[in-house]
Design a protein around this motif. Sequence first.
Motif, mmCIF file in Angstrom:
data_model
loop_
_atom_site.group_PDB
_atom_site.id
_atom_site.type_symbol
_atom_site.label_atom_id
_atom_site.label_comp_id
_atom_site.label_asym_id
_atom_site.label_seq_id
_atom_site.Cartn_x
_atom_site.Cartn_y
_atom_site.Cartn_z
ATOM 1 N N GLY A 164 -22.152 1.783 -35.313
ATOM 2 C CA GLY A 164 -22.407 3.322 -34.449
ATOM 3 C C GLY A 164 -24.074 2.778 -35.253
ATOM 4 O O GLY A 164 -24.256 1.650 -35.546
ATOM 5 N N ALA A 165 -24.802 3.663 -35.247
ATOM 6 C CA ALA A 165 -26.065 3.335 -36.048
ATOM 7 C C ALA A 165 -26.412 3.290 -37.591
ATOM 8 O O ALA A 165 -25.181 2.564 -38.081
ATOM 9 C CB ALA A 165 -26.939 4.837 -35.906
ATOM 10 N N HIS A 166 -27.210 2.014 -37.791
ATOM 11 C CA HIS A 166 -27.521 1.858 -39.492
ATOM 12 C C HIS A 166 -29.032 2.206 -39.751
ATOM 13 O O HIS A 166 -29.769 2.829 -38.557
ATOM 14 C CB HIS A 166 -27.090 0.447 -39.337
ATOM 15 C CG HIS A 166 -28.787 -0.226 -38.479
ATOM 16 N ND1 HIS A 166 -29.049 -0.224 -36.948
ATOM 17 C CD2 HIS A 166 -29.986 -0.737 -38.770
ATOM 18 C CE1 HIS A 166 -30.211 -0.914 -36.718
ATOM 19 N NE2 HIS A 166 -30.694 -1.646 -37.117
ATOM 20 N N ASN A 181 -22.674 3.367 -39.413
ATOM 21 C CA ASN A 181 -21.577 3.984 -39.082
ATOM 22 C C ASN A 181 -20.907 3.519 -38.570
ATOM 23 O O ASN A 181 -20.970 2.023 -37.456
ATOM 24 C CB ASN A 181 -21.875 5.235 -38.599
ATOM 25 C CG ASN A 181 -23.084 5.942 -39.782
ATOM 26 O OD1 ASN A 181 -22.464 6.202 -41.188
ATOM 27 N ND2 ASN A 181 -24.035 6.661 -39.154
ATOM 28 N N LEU A 182 -19.517 3.330 -38.124
ATOM 29 C CA LEU A 182 -18.639 3.157 -37.504
ATOM 30 C C LEU A 182 -17.413 3.881 -37.474
ATOM 31 O O LEU A 182 -17.120 4.979 -38.189
ATOM 32 C CB LEU A 182 -17.889 1.423 -37.862
ATOM 33 C CG LEU A 182 -17.606 1.689 -39.391
ATOM 34 C CD1 LEU A 182 -16.094 0.387 -39.563
ATOM 35 C CD2 LEU A 182 -18.408 1.206 -40.008
ATOM 36 N N VAL A 183 -16.618 3.663 -35.999
ATOM 37 C CA VAL A 183 -15.480 4.631 -36.399
ATOM 38 C C VAL A 183 -14.265 3.825 -35.734
ATOM 39 O O VAL A 183 -15.067 2.657 -34.948
ATOM 40 C CB VAL A 183 -15.406 5.303 -34.524
ATOM 41 C CG1 VAL A 183 -14.445 6.088 -34.948
ATOM 42 C CG2 VAL A 183 -17.017 6.137 -34.893
ATOM 43 N N VAL A 184 -13.286 3.825 -36.297
ATOM 44 C CA VAL A 184 -11.704 2.735 -36.429
ATOM 45 C C VAL A 184 -10.491 3.647 -36.098
ATOM 46 O O VAL A 184 -10.176 5.154 -36.261
ATOM 47 C CB VAL A 184 -11.672 2.576 -37.566
ATOM 48 C CG1 VAL A 184 -13.468 1.452 -38.873
ATOM 49 C CG2 VAL A 184 -11.818 3.511 -38.496
ATOM 50 N N GLU A 185 -10.283 3.096 -35.287
ATOM 51 C CA GLU A 185 -8.184 3.809 -35.409
ATOM 52 C C GLU A 185 -7.453 3.076 -36.358
ATOM 53 O O GLU A 185 -8.021 1.999 -36.604
ATOM 54 C CB GLU A 185 -8.172 3.033 -33.850
ATOM 55 C CG GLU A 185 -8.477 3.916 -32.449
ATOM 56 C CD GLU A 185 -8.103 3.013 -31.365
ATOM 57 O OE1 GLU A 185 -6.453 2.591 -31.583
ATOM 58 O OE2 GLU A 185 -8.178 3.191 -29.962
ATOM 59 N N ASP A 186 -7.389 4.356 -37.218
ATOM 60 C CA ASP A 186 -6.629 3.898 -38.616
ATOM 61 C C ASP A 186 -5.633 3.218 -38.374
ATOM 62 O O ASP A 186 -5.708 2.281 -38.932
ATOM 63 C CB ASP A 186 -6.412 5.018 -38.971
ATOM 64 C CG ASP A 186 -7.463 6.489 -39.069
ATOM 65 O OD1 ASP A 186 -8.394 5.986 -39.349
ATOM 66 O OD2 ASP A 186 -7.277 7.698 -39.528
ATOM 67 N N ALA A 187 -4.746 3.361 -37.450
ATOM 68 C CA ALA A 187 -3.826 2.250 -37.079
ATOM 69 C C ALA A 187 -4.089 0.895 -36.931
ATOM 70 O O ALA A 187 -2.723 -0.424 -36.852
ATOM 71 C CB ALA A 187 -2.157 3.413 -36.544
ATOM 72 N N LEU A 188 -5.409 0.659 -36.702
ATOM 73 C CA LEU A 188 -4.966 -0.567 -36.386
ATOM 74 C C LEU A 188 -6.114 -0.624 -36.668
ATOM 75 O O LEU A 188 -6.566 -2.427 -36.765
ATOM 76 C CB LEU A 188 -6.053 -0.845 -34.651
ATOM 77 C CG LEU A 188 -5.022 0.011 -33.382
ATOM 78 C CD1 LEU A 188 -6.077 0.024 -32.292
ATOM 79 C CD2 LEU A 188 -4.187 -1.019 -32.903
ATOM 80 N N VAL A 189 -6.957 -0.375 -37.459
ATOM 81 C CA VAL A 189 -7.555 -1.259 -38.608
ATOM 82 C C VAL A 189 -8.214 -1.410 -39.712
ATOM 83 O O VAL A 189 -8.320 0.006 -40.779
ATOM 84 C CB VAL A 189 -9.754 -1.104 -37.865
ATOM 85 C CG1 VAL A 189 -10.460 -1.517 -38.978
ATOM 86 C CG2 VAL A 189 -9.599 -1.207 -36.352
#
Length: 216
Positions: A164-166, A181-189
Amino acid sequence: MSYTDFKTLETIKSLNDFLKDKSYVDNGAEATQADVSVYKAFQKEYPHFTRWFNHIASFTEEFDSLPAGKAPAASSSSAGAAAAEEDDDDVDLFGSDDDEVDEEAEKLKQQRLAEYAAKKAAKGPKPAAKSIVTLDVKPWDDETDLDELLTNVKNIQMDGLTWGAHQWIPVGFGIKKLQINLVVEDALVSLDDLQAAVEEDEDHVQSTDIAAMQKL
């Protein structure tokens, strides 16, 4: 005005106006306990809205593909009370057949359960759990090429990871750290694996740290 008392709509409007040109409550360059206090105060006063808002935010990338729907009209407590009185008026205490009423009620209940099950099946699997993360990346010194550092960070790709933005945060002696900023899928990352991947850029990165994390 205190931003920890959300019993009035004026507080919400005032906070919204205050944040129009700011990222954080204390008007600084990064999140602090002040932001946490305001968030928890709002969540305490409006727990159901907060849960709904955070959940819907997890569908951001899927907004255009979601099915059509119709939002219910807002109702007041007085309208609810009037509806309750109307329901009471509809109850026939003397002329009804209990067995017939119970049978109709059970039939209606089963019908609604079937409709709910069909609707749930049509929606498919539950969306994956996600988190919003703020990552701090500290360079070696003031001579580190920050553009290359940012490019190398964003070139890291993982299933379930969205950058995301920085912004660049001064830390002293002319050195600026990257906050992204970042968005992660908890089960994958795995955040540990992600930090290790960023720190592999030894020519630019001295260290990394998770500055903030919030479940969606």
